[in-house]
Scaffold this active site. Structure first.
Site, PDB file in Angstrom:
ATOM      1  N   SER A  64      77.674  44.342  14.039  1.00  0.00           N
ATOM      2  CA  SER A  64      77.186  43.090  13.450  1.00  0.00           C
ATOM      3  C   SER A  64      76.888  43.127  11.960  1.00  0.00           C
ATOM      4  O   SER A  64      76.634  42.083  11.356  1.00  0.00           O
ATOM      5  CB  SER A  64      75.930  42.611  14.179  1.00  0.00           C
ATOM      6  OG  SER A  64      76.268  41.997  15.384  1.00  0.00           O
ATOM      7  N   SER A  82      77.244  39.566  14.102  1.00  0.00           N
ATOM      8  CA  SER A  82      76.286  38.482  14.129  1.00  0.00           C
ATOM      9  C   SER A  82      75.621  38.212  12.766  1.00  0.00           C
ATOM     10  O   SER A  82      75.096  37.125  12.560  1.00  0.00           O
ATOM     11  CB  SER A  82      75.193  38.783  15.149  1.00  0.00           C
ATOM     12  OG  SER A  82      74.469  39.939  14.772  1.00  0.00           O
ATOM     13  N   LYS A 139      68.092  38.679   7.310  1.00  0.00           N
ATOM     14  CA  LYS A 139      68.580  38.079   8.557  1.00  0.00           C
ATOM     15  C   LYS A 139      67.411  37.578   9.398  1.00  0.00           C
ATOM     16  O   LYS A 139      66.353  38.214   9.444  1.00  0.00           O
ATOM     17  CB  LYS A 139      69.378  39.152   9.321  1.00  0.00           C
ATOM     18  CG  LYS A 139      70.101  38.650  10.570  1.00  0.00           C
ATOM     19  CD  LYS A 139      70.872  39.797  11.208  1.00  0.00           C
ATOM     20  CE  LYS A 139      71.606  39.377  12.467  1.00  0.00           C
ATOM     21  NZ  LYS A 139      72.339  40.505  13.092  1.00  0.00           N
TER      22      LYS A 139
END
Lengths: 483, 93
Positions: free
Chosen positions: A172, A148, A73
């Protein structure tokens, strides 16, 4: 999946380089539509893969994760690689060092394919808050992948990566895992170092694995966990091989369920969750109804404390040391007797043009809640209610080993469906946020699919475990997956 | 209700420049979020201690010793404006 690929590597059925190239081919084919990746790191990946192939050719032993390609990420730093956190304010930021989790993956020979899209600085539940555009759900391109860590979830679901790292502050990792039909694990707070992770809300943030199977999640967790001198909140823990605890047996386990959670679900969702519970009963686990009276306040508690921490953590993005610096030469009308006008205007303009709406919104809420006269009414009160929720959990965890809940209220929603109403987006976290507030580990595991507009959309269920008890959490998740 | 003037004040505390449109939007958004958070007021928190750390860590100490960082060039390259190896900023005084 990692173990099968590992076997192919050591039997020389495939090389790590070929495997890595196959994944880049898949990315090239699919990612135009899905947009899971912000940056590809092909040179790094090929170099890493060749090293592993050399080792195998020399007859050296390799780790399970070694030579297996995955994604990271974009809020985690990989040295020499662009790290934007999906924000314009870090558009030109090249990470000068590795996050500890990344260093550990590299040291153990994992191959890094690239950096994945997410909501800006991990603030959101759909990846629509990325400054670079939204990621799409591989199961239906008109829907969000969740967030997210939506890029990481979509990459794994679309076979554009074997494993991925996400980060989880209020859900997330688990919410996008549920919406994309994969496994997502948020470890106990402190189990995994936060060094090199762009801080969103420091008392909640946790990095963790997103994978196709529970065993893969265990293998990645074993690689990235452990105490780190660069993160004072990382906890002392024995370096466990979590994949060794997956016995498939849950006969000794007591699993708590919360009746109101299930009753509030749509019929189809409820049926799937009841099916999961039924299966656990059949496997010999004991199901116990539990009551957590203060838990209904978890979400408002989170949406006070988290923006307070956000407002403090985002203060460093000011155009002074790195990232975007803007001065639009217009007078904003704001003045501060302690600061020269030109410096103040640079701060204001840099943050005006560099930060997106949701980040600004959270900074504003946090600044308000911490400002003089409001601290006790908001922040302090929220921390006290957090204490009451924690007591509820400590009491319940004396009775049960795990708590089973839905991960989300429903399957993936449509792109744009919730962007105008921040509060409805916040409600996405309703089942996941408690684990962050308490710091306990939690996992989302695929539970089934529900049909919407003629498409089968995945949903997951969540298990929460005791502090630092990832072994039992993973064991139970794995047993269900296998059954 | 968070007025537009309050929004402007909070924005200046947070060092965020806002457009007029954003001031309107945030006045509405912040009000609805804070209204929703009001439900915490119904909880009795008398004599309840605030959480300080969720896993109970306390007093983590270390030697206050500087250590070398290898990639200083990598950091210098990130300066928005560099002069003679220094990060050039607007005058502070």
């Amino acid at each position: 999946m990692i173990r099968q690929l590992h076997d192919k590597l050591i039997s020389k059925e495939i090389t790590s380089e070929q495997l890595t190239l196959d994944y880049f081919d898949a990315i090239e084919k699919k990612d135009k539509d899905i947009f899971a990746y912000l940056t590809l790191t092909k040179d790094l990946a090929i170099a890493q893969a060749k090293k592993v192939d050399d080792k195998i050719n020399w007859g050296e032993k390799i780790n399970l994760i070694e030579g297996i390609p995955g994604a990271v990420k974009d809020v985690l730093c990989v040295e020499g690689i662009r790290a934007t956190g999906s924000s314009k304010i870090l558009d030109n930021y090249i990470a000068p060092y590795d996050a500890t989790v990344v260093r550990k993956l590299k040291e153990n020979g994992a191959v890094i394919l690239g950096k994945t899209n997410c909501d800006e600085f991990a603030m959101g539940s759909s990846t629509e808050n990325s400054a670079y555009g939204a990621t799409k759900n591989p199961h239906d391109l008109e829907r969000v992948p969740g967030g997210s860590s939506g890029g990481s979830a979509a990459a794994v679901a679309a076979d554009e990566a074997v494993w991925a790292l996400g980060t989880d502050t209020g859900g997330s990792i688990r919410q996008p895992a549920s919406l994309c039909g994969i496994v997502g694990l948020k470890p106990t707070y402190g189990r995994v170092s936060r060094y090199g992770l762009m801080a969103m809300a420091s008392s909640f943030d946790a990095a963790g694995p997103m994978t196709k199977t529970v065993e893969d999640a265990a293998i990645v967790l074993s690689t990235i966990s452990g105490q780190d001198k660069y993160d004072a909140t990382s906890a002392h823990s024995n370096d466990k091989k979590f994949e060794d605890y997956l016995t498939g047996d849950v006969k000794d386990m007591k699993i708590g369920i919360i009746k109101e959670y299930l009753d509030g679900l749509e019929t189809e969702m409820k049926k799937i969750l009841e099916g999961v519970i039924e299966k656990y009963k059949k496997m010999g686990a004991k199901i116990v109804e539990i009551d957590l009276p203060y838990n209904k306040y978890a979400l408002p508690v989170y949406y006070i404390i988290q923006p307070c921490e956000v407002s403090s953590n985002m203060a460093k993005f000011d155009g002074v040391k790195y990232g975007l610096r803007v001065d639009d030469k217009k007078d904003s009308g704001v003045s501060d007797f302690e600061l020269p006008k030109t410096l103040l205007e640079t701060y204001l303009d840099t943050r005006k043009y560099g930060l997106g709406a949701e980040v600004k919104r959270r900074i504003m809420i946090g600044t308000y809640a911490l400002s003089s006269g409001y601290y006790e009414a908001y922040y302090l009160r929220a921390q006290k209610v957090r204490s009451l929720i924690k007591k509820d959990f400590e009491r319940v965890f004396e009775e049960v080993d795990l708590i089973l809940t839905p991960t989300t209220t429903g399957p993936a929603f449509k792109l744009g469906e919730k962007t105008d109403d921040p509060l409805s987006m916040y409600l996405e976290d309703i089942f996941t946020v408690t684990a962050n507030i308490m710091g306990v580990p939690a996992i989302s595991v695929p539970a089934g699919t529900v049909e919407k507009d003629g498409k089968q959309l995945p949903i997951g269920f969540q298990l929460m475990g005791k502090w630092f008890d990832e072994e039992n959490l993973l064991r139970a998740a794995h047993a269900w997956e296998r059954a | 209700m968070i007025s537009k003037d309050e929004v402007k004040h909070i924005a200046s505390l947070a060092r965020i420049g806002l457009t007029d449109k954003e001031v309107d939007k945030f006045s509405h958004d912040l009000s609805s979020i804070l209204d929703w958070i009001e439900q915490l007021k119904e909880v009795d928190v008398e004599n309840v201690e605030a959480v300080s750390h969720v896993t109970g860590l306390e007093n983590i100490t270390r030697q206050d010793k500087a250590a070398d960082f290898e990639n200083t060039d990598g950091i210098k390259k990130l300066f928005p404006e560099e002069k003679d190896g220094y990060d050039k900023v607007k005058s502070v005084l």
